[in-house]
Design a protein around this motif. Structure first.
Motif: not given
Length: 338
Positions: A285-298
């Motif tokens: 869920q965290i991964v999905t919501q980060l992607r939906e909000r355009g937050i790139d993960v290092g």
């Protein structure tokens, strides 16, 4: 009357049951029981003054217990300490080799002290120098060796007599990560050869990497034991650890994590967010919501607690307290002497 050797054939490299050791009015070890199968590595962990060194010294026959059963390589250590010493090796924090002699001469000398014939001692020295990657430096004075080479030679020296059990006290202290990895490979090889190892270390990652089982003691008593994975599961759950690609996204990412996990993430480490989660569903869920909000993960990790976190949860002591146990008075000095 000659003392008869009592040898019990079992599957344990060593075991203690109900071990008690006191120094004056101080009880250093209070009913400790532990064991490990032959050919396994047991990590012995605990804060300063927990009694680790006392346990090792009793197993190595350097201290006599006040109560309890102690067996090493199937031998009663209280009744036959001399026979136990023939089957063990102890490698301390400080290397015990002679700086003025060459690596080969050190190993040959130890072989001769162990009553090997000169030819046998030289052959054994050659085998160990080759195994530990010291062929090229074999005939140089040890004073010219690097720290990593000295540690390897010291470990080789402990194996000259083909011990069944080896006690390693802080084997990689002072080594850089590359040299430490080399030493770890050699220690793993001991188990493959059927040698039982008791390891005390201040590096929790070292115990995690090397130990088949771990025993944690505190105030002279066993407070936990099991495999590294067992102990990590004991304190419960998994954690998500996240580093955004852009530090400006820390606050938005923290908001996403808090919404999914139901709690604010830990931000004690710079540019990193960490939070316990109920399971992999929350992670996704965290991964999905980060992607939906355009937050790139290092970086992002879904993991069990680290052994450092386990140690803190069990003992309440920071991991720095796993270091060598300093004496605070004359009684403690007797208890925790190196």
């Amino acid at each position: 009357m000659a003392r008869t050797l009592e040898l019990v054939v079992d599957d344990n490299g060593f075991e203690v049951d109900g071990l008690i050791k006191t120094f004056g009015r101080t009880t250093a070890v209070d009913g400790v029981s532990l064991s490990t199968p032959r050919g396994h590595v047991l990590g012995l962990l605990g804060p300063n003054g927990a009694g680790k060194t006392t346990v090792v010294r009793v197993l190595a026959t350097l201290l006599r217990p006040d109560a309890g059963e102690v067996r090493v390589a199937g031998i009663d250590a209280r009744r036959n300490p001399a026979e136990v010493r023939r089957r063990i090796a102890l490698s301390g924090q400080n290397t015990s080799v002679d700086d003025e002699l060459s690596g080969r001469s050190n190993l040959v000398m130890i072989g001769r002290l162990l009553d090997l014939r000169r030819g046998d001692a030289r052959r054994r020295a050659g085998e160990l120098l080759s195994r530990f990657g010291l062929d090229d430096a074999a005939d140089r004075p040890v004073a010219t060796y690097s720290g990593g080479m000295r540690r390897r030679l010291d470990l080789a020296a402990s194996l000259v007599g083909r011990p069944e059990v080896v006690f390693l006290d802080e084997p990689s202290v002072g080594l850089d990560p590359g040299k430490r990895d080399e030493l770890w490979q050699l220690i793993r090889g001991l188990g493959e050869d059927g040698v039982t190892v008791l390891l005390t270390t201040q590096y929790l990652e070292e115990a995690d990497a090397l130990a088949d089982g771990i025993t944690v003691i505190d105030h002279g008593r066993v407070i936990a034991s099991g495999t590294p994975t067992d102990l990590k599961r004991r304190i419960g759950g998994h954690a998500v650890v996240l580093r955004p690609a852009d530090v400006a996204d820390l606050d938005p990412a923290a908001a996403v994590i808090a919404r999914v996990a139901g709690r604010e993430p830990d931000r004690s480490r710079r540019q990193e967010l960490a939070v316990p989660v109920a399971g992999d569903a929350e992670f996704f869920q965290i991964v999905t919501q980060l992607r939906e909000r355009g937050i790139d993960v290092g970086e992002i990790a879904f993991r069990l607690p680290s052994l450092d976190e386990v140690f803190l949860a069990l003992t309440g002591a920071p991991t720095a307290d796993v270091a060598a146990e300093p004496a605070t008075d004359a009684t403690a000095d007797a208890e925790e002497a190196a």
